[in-house]
Motif scaffolding. Structure first.
Motif, PDB file in Angstrom:
ATOM      1  N   SER A 169       2.828  26.010 -17.399  1.00 34.74           N
ATOM      2  CA  SER A 169       2.795  26.903 -16.247  1.00 34.74           C
ATOM      3  C   SER A 169       2.881  26.126 -14.939  1.00 34.74           C
ATOM      4  CB  SER A 169       1.500  27.736 -16.264  1.00 34.74           C
ATOM      5  OG  SER A 169       0.383  26.899 -16.022  1.00 34.74           O
ATOM      6  N   LEU A 170       3.369  26.831 -13.921  1.00 35.04           N
ATOM      7  CA  LEU A 170       3.485  26.215 -12.598  1.00 35.04           C
ATOM      8  C   LEU A 170       2.112  25.845 -12.054  1.00 35.04           C
ATOM      9  CD1 LEU A 170       5.273  25.458 -10.174  1.00 35.04           C
ATOM     10  CD2 LEU A 170       5.007  27.816  -9.356  1.00 35.04           C
ATOM     11  N   ARG A 171       1.124  26.677 -12.340  1.00 31.05           N
ATOM     12  CA  ARG A 171      -0.231  26.404 -11.850  1.00 31.05           C
ATOM     13  C   ARG A 171      -0.773  25.095 -12.409  1.00 31.05           C
ATOM     14  NH1 ARG A 171      -5.571  30.265 -12.803  1.00 31.05           N
ATOM     15  NH2 ARG A 171      -7.035  28.958 -11.594  1.00 31.05           N
ATOM     16  N   LEU A 172      -0.573  24.881 -13.716  1.00 31.08           N
ATOM     17  CA  LEU A 172      -1.050  23.639 -14.326  1.00 31.08           C
ATOM     18  C   LEU A 172      -0.303  22.427 -13.767  1.00 31.08           C
ATOM     19  CD1 LEU A 172      -1.543  24.653 -18.080  1.00 31.08           C
ATOM     20  CD2 LEU A 172      -3.301  24.167 -16.364  1.00 31.08           C
ATOM     21  N   ARG A 173       0.976  22.602 -13.470  1.00 32.26           N
ATOM     22  CA  ARG A 173       1.740  21.494 -12.909  1.00 32.26           C
ATOM     23  C   ARG A 173       1.200  21.111 -11.529  1.00 32.26           C
ATOM     24  NH1 ARG A 173       6.206  24.126 -15.526  1.00 32.26           N
ATOM     25  NH2 ARG A 173       6.907  25.139 -13.601  1.00 32.26           N
ATOM     26  N   TRP A 174       0.866  22.125 -10.718  1.00 32.52           N
ATOM     27  CA  TRP A 174       0.293  21.831  -9.405  1.00 32.52           C
ATOM     28  C   TRP A 174      -1.093  21.186  -9.523  1.00 32.52           C
ATOM     29  CZ3 TRP A 174       2.558  21.169  -5.045  1.00 32.52           C
ATOM     30  CH2 TRP A 174       3.745  21.843  -4.750  1.00 32.52           C
ATOM     31  N   ILE A 175      -1.858  21.634 -10.513  1.00 35.13           N
ATOM     32  CA  ILE A 175      -3.170  21.007 -10.738  1.00 35.13           C
ATOM     33  C   ILE A 175      -2.993  19.543 -11.116  1.00 35.13           C
ATOM     34  CG2 ILE A 175      -5.172  20.976 -12.285  1.00 35.13           C
ATOM     35  CD1 ILE A 175      -5.019  24.033 -12.377  1.00 35.13           C
ATOM     36  N   ALA A 176      -1.995  19.249 -11.974  1.00 31.38           N
ATOM     37  CA  ALA A 176      -1.738  17.864 -12.372  1.00 31.38           C
ATOM     38  C   ALA A 176      -1.359  17.011 -11.173  1.00 31.38           C
ATOM     39  CB  ALA A 176      -0.628  17.824 -13.427  1.00 31.38           C
ATOM     40  N   VAL A 177      -0.532  17.553 -10.289  1.00 30.79           N
ATOM     41  CA  VAL A 177      -0.171  16.814  -9.070  1.00 30.79           C
ATOM     42  C   VAL A 177      -1.412  16.572  -8.216  1.00 30.79           C
ATOM     43  CG1 VAL A 177       1.125  16.913  -6.911  1.00 30.79           C
ATOM     44  CG2 VAL A 177       2.208  17.638  -9.044  1.00 30.79           C
ATOM     45  N   GLY A 178      -2.260  17.599  -8.099  1.00 34.23           N
ATOM     46  CA  GLY A 178      -3.488  17.451  -7.314  1.00 34.23           C
ATOM     47  C   GLY A 178      -4.410  16.387  -7.877  1.00 34.23           C
ATOM     48  N   VAL A 179      -4.492  16.327  -9.216  1.00 34.42           N
ATOM     49  CA  VAL A 179      -5.336  15.297  -9.849  1.00 34.42           C
ATOM     50  C   VAL A 179      -4.812  13.901  -9.526  1.00 34.42           C
ATOM     51  CG1 VAL A 179      -6.036  14.334 -12.069  1.00 34.42           C
ATOM     52  CG2 VAL A 179      -6.161  16.803 -11.686  1.00 34.42           C
ATOM     53  N   GLN A 180      -3.492  13.725  -9.557  1.00 31.34           N
ATOM     54  CA  GLN A 180      -2.921  12.412  -9.253  1.00 31.34           C
ATOM     55  C   GLN A 180      -3.164  12.027  -7.794  1.00 31.34           C
ATOM     56  OE1 GLN A 180       1.117  11.749 -11.142  1.00 31.34           O
ATOM     57  NE2 GLN A 180       0.798  13.865 -11.778  1.00 31.34           N
ATOM     58  N   VAL A 181      -3.022  12.990  -6.896  1.00 32.20           N
ATOM     59  CA  VAL A 181      -3.316  12.713  -5.479  1.00 32.20           C
ATOM     60  C   VAL A 181      -4.790  12.366  -5.302  1.00 32.20           C
ATOM     61  CG1 VAL A 181      -3.397  13.720  -3.164  1.00 32.20           C
ATOM     62  CG2 VAL A 181      -1.428  14.153  -4.644  1.00 32.20           C
ATOM     63  N   ALA A 182      -5.659  13.092  -6.008  1.00 31.53           N
ATOM     64  CA  ALA A 182      -7.097  12.811  -5.920  1.00 31.53           C
ATOM     65  C   ALA A 182      -7.410  11.411  -6.436  1.00 31.53           C
ATOM     66  CB  ALA A 182      -7.878  13.861  -6.715  1.00 31.53           C
ATOM     67  N   LEU A 183      -6.725  10.995  -7.506  1.00 37.72           N
ATOM     68  CA  LEU A 183      -6.923   9.638  -8.013  1.00 37.72           C
ATOM     69  C   LEU A 183      -6.532   8.601  -6.966  1.00 37.72           C
ATOM     70  CD1 LEU A 183      -5.714   9.717 -11.737  1.00 37.72           C
ATOM     71  CD2 LEU A 183      -7.991   9.119 -10.899  1.00 37.72           C
ATOM     72  N   GLY A 184      -5.423   8.856  -6.261  1.00 36.22           N
ATOM     73  CA  GLY A 184      -5.017   7.941  -5.211  1.00 36.22           C
ATOM     74  C   GLY A 184      -6.049   7.852  -4.112  1.00 36.22           C
ATOM     75  N   LEU A 185      -6.570   9.000  -3.677  1.00 39.27           N
ATOM     76  CA  LEU A 185      -7.599   8.998  -2.645  1.00 39.27           C
ATOM     77  C   LEU A 185      -8.866   8.308  -3.139  1.00 39.27           C
ATOM     78  CD1 LEU A 185      -7.183  12.643  -1.276  1.00 39.27           C
ATOM     79  CD2 LEU A 185      -6.418  10.513  -0.204  1.00 39.27           C
ATOM     80  N   VAL A 208       0.833  -1.206   0.000  1.00 35.48           N
ATOM     81  CA  VAL A 208       0.000   0.000   0.000  1.00 35.48           C
ATOM     82  C   VAL A 208       0.866   1.254   0.000  1.00 35.48           C
ATOM     83  CG1 VAL A 208      -1.611   1.362   1.380  1.00 35.48           C
ATOM     84  CG2 VAL A 208      -2.014  -1.074   1.063  1.00 35.48           C
ATOM     85  N   VAL A 209       1.912   1.266   0.819  1.00 36.02           N
ATOM     86  CA  VAL A 209       2.804   2.432   0.859  1.00 36.02           C
ATOM     87  C   VAL A 209       3.470   2.635  -0.501  1.00 36.02           C
ATOM     88  CG1 VAL A 209       4.937   3.354   1.859  1.00 36.02           C
ATOM     89  CG2 VAL A 209       3.202   2.340   3.336  1.00 36.02           C
ATOM     90  N   GLY A 210       3.919   1.539  -1.113  1.00 37.55           N
ATOM     91  CA  GLY A 210       4.507   1.646  -2.446  1.00 37.55           C
ATOM     92  C   GLY A 210       3.534   2.246  -3.438  1.00 37.55           C
ATOM     93  N   GLY A 211       2.274   1.811  -3.382  1.00 39.69           N
ATOM     94  CA  GLY A 211       1.267   2.355  -4.278  1.00 39.69           C
ATOM     95  C   GLY A 211       0.996   3.827  -4.034  1.00 39.69           C
ATOM     96  N   LEU A 212       0.879   4.221  -2.765  1.00 40.08           N
ATOM     97  CA  LEU A 212       0.607   5.620  -2.446  1.00 40.08           C
ATOM     98  C   LEU A 212       1.753   6.530  -2.886  1.00 40.08           C
ATOM     99  CD1 LEU A 212      -0.984   5.253   1.109  1.00 40.08           C
ATOM    100  CD2 LEU A 212      -2.156   5.749  -1.045  1.00 40.08           C
ATOM    101  N   LEU A 213       2.994   6.076  -2.710  1.00 37.39           N
ATOM    102  CA  LEU A 213       4.141   6.894  -3.117  1.00 37.39           C
ATOM    103  C   LEU A 213       4.164   7.115  -4.627  1.00 37.39           C
ATOM    104  CD1 LEU A 213       6.955   5.373  -0.858  1.00 37.39           C
ATOM    105  CD2 LEU A 213       5.895   7.626  -0.636  1.00 37.39           C
ATOM    106  N   LEU A 214       3.601   6.174  -5.379  1.00 37.60           N
ATOM    107  CA  LEU A 214       3.607   6.297  -6.836  1.00 37.60           C
ATOM    108  C   LEU A 214       2.693   7.416  -7.340  1.00 37.60           C
ATOM    109  CD1 LEU A 214       3.614   2.514  -7.787  1.00 37.60           C
ATOM    110  CD2 LEU A 214       5.313   4.187  -8.538  1.00 37.60           C
ATOM    111  N   PHE A 215       1.769   7.878  -6.512  1.00 36.72           N
ATOM    112  CA  PHE A 215       0.853   8.924  -6.967  1.00 36.72           C
ATOM    113  C   PHE A 215       1.495  10.299  -6.971  1.00 36.72           C
ATOM    114  CE2 PHE A 215      -2.326   5.700  -5.829  1.00 36.72           C
ATOM    115  CZ  PHE A 215      -3.121   5.747  -6.959  1.00 36.72           C
ATOM    116  N   LEU A 216       2.614  10.467  -6.256  1.00 38.07           N
ATOM    117  CA  LEU A 216       3.313  11.751  -6.244  1.00 38.07           C
ATOM    118  C   LEU A 216       4.545  11.668  -7.129  1.00 38.07           C
ATOM    119  CD1 LEU A 216       3.139  12.763  -2.480  1.00 38.07           C
ATOM    120  CD2 LEU A 216       2.090  13.979  -4.400  1.00 38.07           C
TER     121      LEU A 216
END
Length: 449
Positions: free
Chosen positions: A279-295, A199-207
């Motif tokens: 843009s930096l904003r889009l990059r942060w949004i992309a990271v947020g989407v990946q975290v949301a997918l994990g959740l 599970v930890v391995g999977g969660l780390l893959l989302f970031l």
């Protein structure tokens, strides 16, 4: 100025080396893109993110992409391998013949696609941007499966503790896979630790920043799973083996840096990957989407696992008369039946477990039956399990029961058309060393038997 110019030339040279892939690298990427992309889609790895909606999908989607492909795969099985293959949805085996045929088809298509792609696009210097998107897709597929695998161990469902019938079965009668299942299930803490690593391995893959660490942990975890599947003949070899390969695909761009740090003990530069968004904003949004997918994946998986644990797993309530009961007296047609090992009608033990009911013959063989215990009416109805799909269980016995004490039971009724009476005594489950041997810090002698 000369120093600045030299640095600029050096940076330009490094960037040019990074952007100009050699021929073998380009061919390897084309094949990997086609093979692993098709394989992930065909095995339905992205379905993890369907979560709570899986049960609401149509049959072709909820049963996985192989379901609509079955007719074509059956044709390939007949024409290429001269074998009749079929998809058995209720089998639980990931190594069915039809799945091997699917892997063969993916391999053939990937080779043909690589050849065609290499001819039509031979002048392209690199695939950096496509490679970056490809890694995101593979990383998310791997992350989802790691959470699925890990949750079933973290909430110990995959390998449950030994059933009561398993306690009565000679060790030599277990197939290899059952030996592994019982070995892991006998130590829930060990199983939960294995699951937590996955599970930890999977969660780390989302970031993106922790993806390399997650891939390394996933590689170690799935390599162990693959070895166990191969050595204990567990029918999940195809999926486990490919999860190992997916971990390596995610780690491949970092191979040189990992070798420098872990093997050669050299310093290394930070990883440089092409940015997918400007843009930096889009990059942060992309990271947020990946975290949301994990959740979202966790939300879709964990509640179902907890529900299964409470209804069918270790958290399920024990049935009435739960335990192993030894038959001390057995009468049929009004006559006592002696406890001879050659007698095919007399019972030696009766088992009431969470998973069902069984009785043990005098020769030691166990017969699983469908048993219904009505505690209010003090009755037991017993049926022989149906042999084929759609067949109804056939009733073989009905009993009334009475308990003079918590560990004493008397049955009166009909068994296979004969009136029978049984007197039973409940066994102490802690008399089995597998259940009673606990952890000890100090052992003067090992406790192996």
């Amino acid at each position: 100025m000369s120093v600045i110019s030299a640095k600029s030339v050096e940076q330009d040279s490094v960037e040019r080396v990074d952007t100009e892939w050699n021929v073998l690298t380009r061919i390897a990427f084309r094949f990997s893109f086609a093979y692993f992309g098709l394989l992930c889609l065909g095995l339905g790895l992205p379905r993890v993110y369907a979560g709570i909606f899986l049960d609401k999908l149509p049959a072709w989607a909820s049963n996985g992409p192989l379901y609509p492909l079955s007719p074509a795969l059956e044709w390939v099985g007949r024409e290429v391998f001269d074998a009749d293959v079929a998809l058995h949805l209720s089998s639980g085996s990931g190594d069915q013949a039809i799945i091997w045929v699917f892997v063969f088809c993916v391999l053939v298509v990937a080779v043909l696609a690589t050849v065609l792609w290499s001819v039509l696009d031979r002048h392209r210097p690199n695939y950096q941007r496509l490679h970056a998107w490809f890694l995101v897709f593979i990383r998310l597929c791997l992350a989802g499966m790691m959470i699925v695998y890990g949750t079933e161990k973290l909430i110990p469902l995959q390998m449950p503790g030994p059933s009561l019938t398993a306690l009565l079965t000679p060790y030599g009668n277990f197939p290899l896979a059952s030996v592994l299942w019982l070995q892991v299930g006998s130590s829930p803490v060990y199983e939960m630790l294995l699951g937590s690593a996955e599970v930890v391995g999977g969660l780390l893959l989302f970031l993106p920043r922790t993806a390399t660490l997650g891939a390394m942990l996933s590689l170690v975890s799935m390599a162990q799973v693959f070895v166990l599947n191969m050595t204990f003949d567990v029918p999940v070899k195809i999926l486990a083996g490919h999860l190992v390969l997916l971990s390596l695909v995610v780690l491949a761009p970092q191979a040189r840096r990992l070798a420098n740090v872990l093997v050669l003990q050299r310093s290394t530069d930070p990883a440089r990957q092409p940015e997918l968004f400007g843009s930096l904003r889009l990059r942060w949004i992309a990271v947020g989407v990946q975290v949301a997918l994990g959740l979202w994946a966790v939300i879709g998986i964990v509640p179902d696992a907890l529900k299964a644990w409470n209804e069918d797993g270790g958290g399920a309530p024990k049935p009435a008369l739960y335990g192993i009961w030894s038959v001390s007296e057995f009468s049929q047609d009004g006559q006592p039946v002696a406890p001879l090992t050659t007698d095919q009608n007399r019972w030696q033990r009766v088992v009431f477990d969470v998973s069902g009911m069984a009785y043990q013959k005098m020769d030691g063989s166990l017969v699983r039956v469908v048993g219904a215990v009505d505690s209010a009416a003090h009755t037991i109805t017993m049926s022989q399990a149906a042999g084929g799909s759609g067949a109804q269980p056939s009733q073989i016995g009905t009993f009334s029961f009475a308990q003079s004490a918590p560990d004493r039971l008397r049955l009166n009724g009909q068994l296979n058309g004969h009136p029978v009476t049984l007197s039973l005594e409940q066994l102490d489950l802690n008399s089995f060393p597998l259940r009673s041997t606990g952890f000890k810090w100090v052992q003067d002698y090992p406790h192996f038997s």
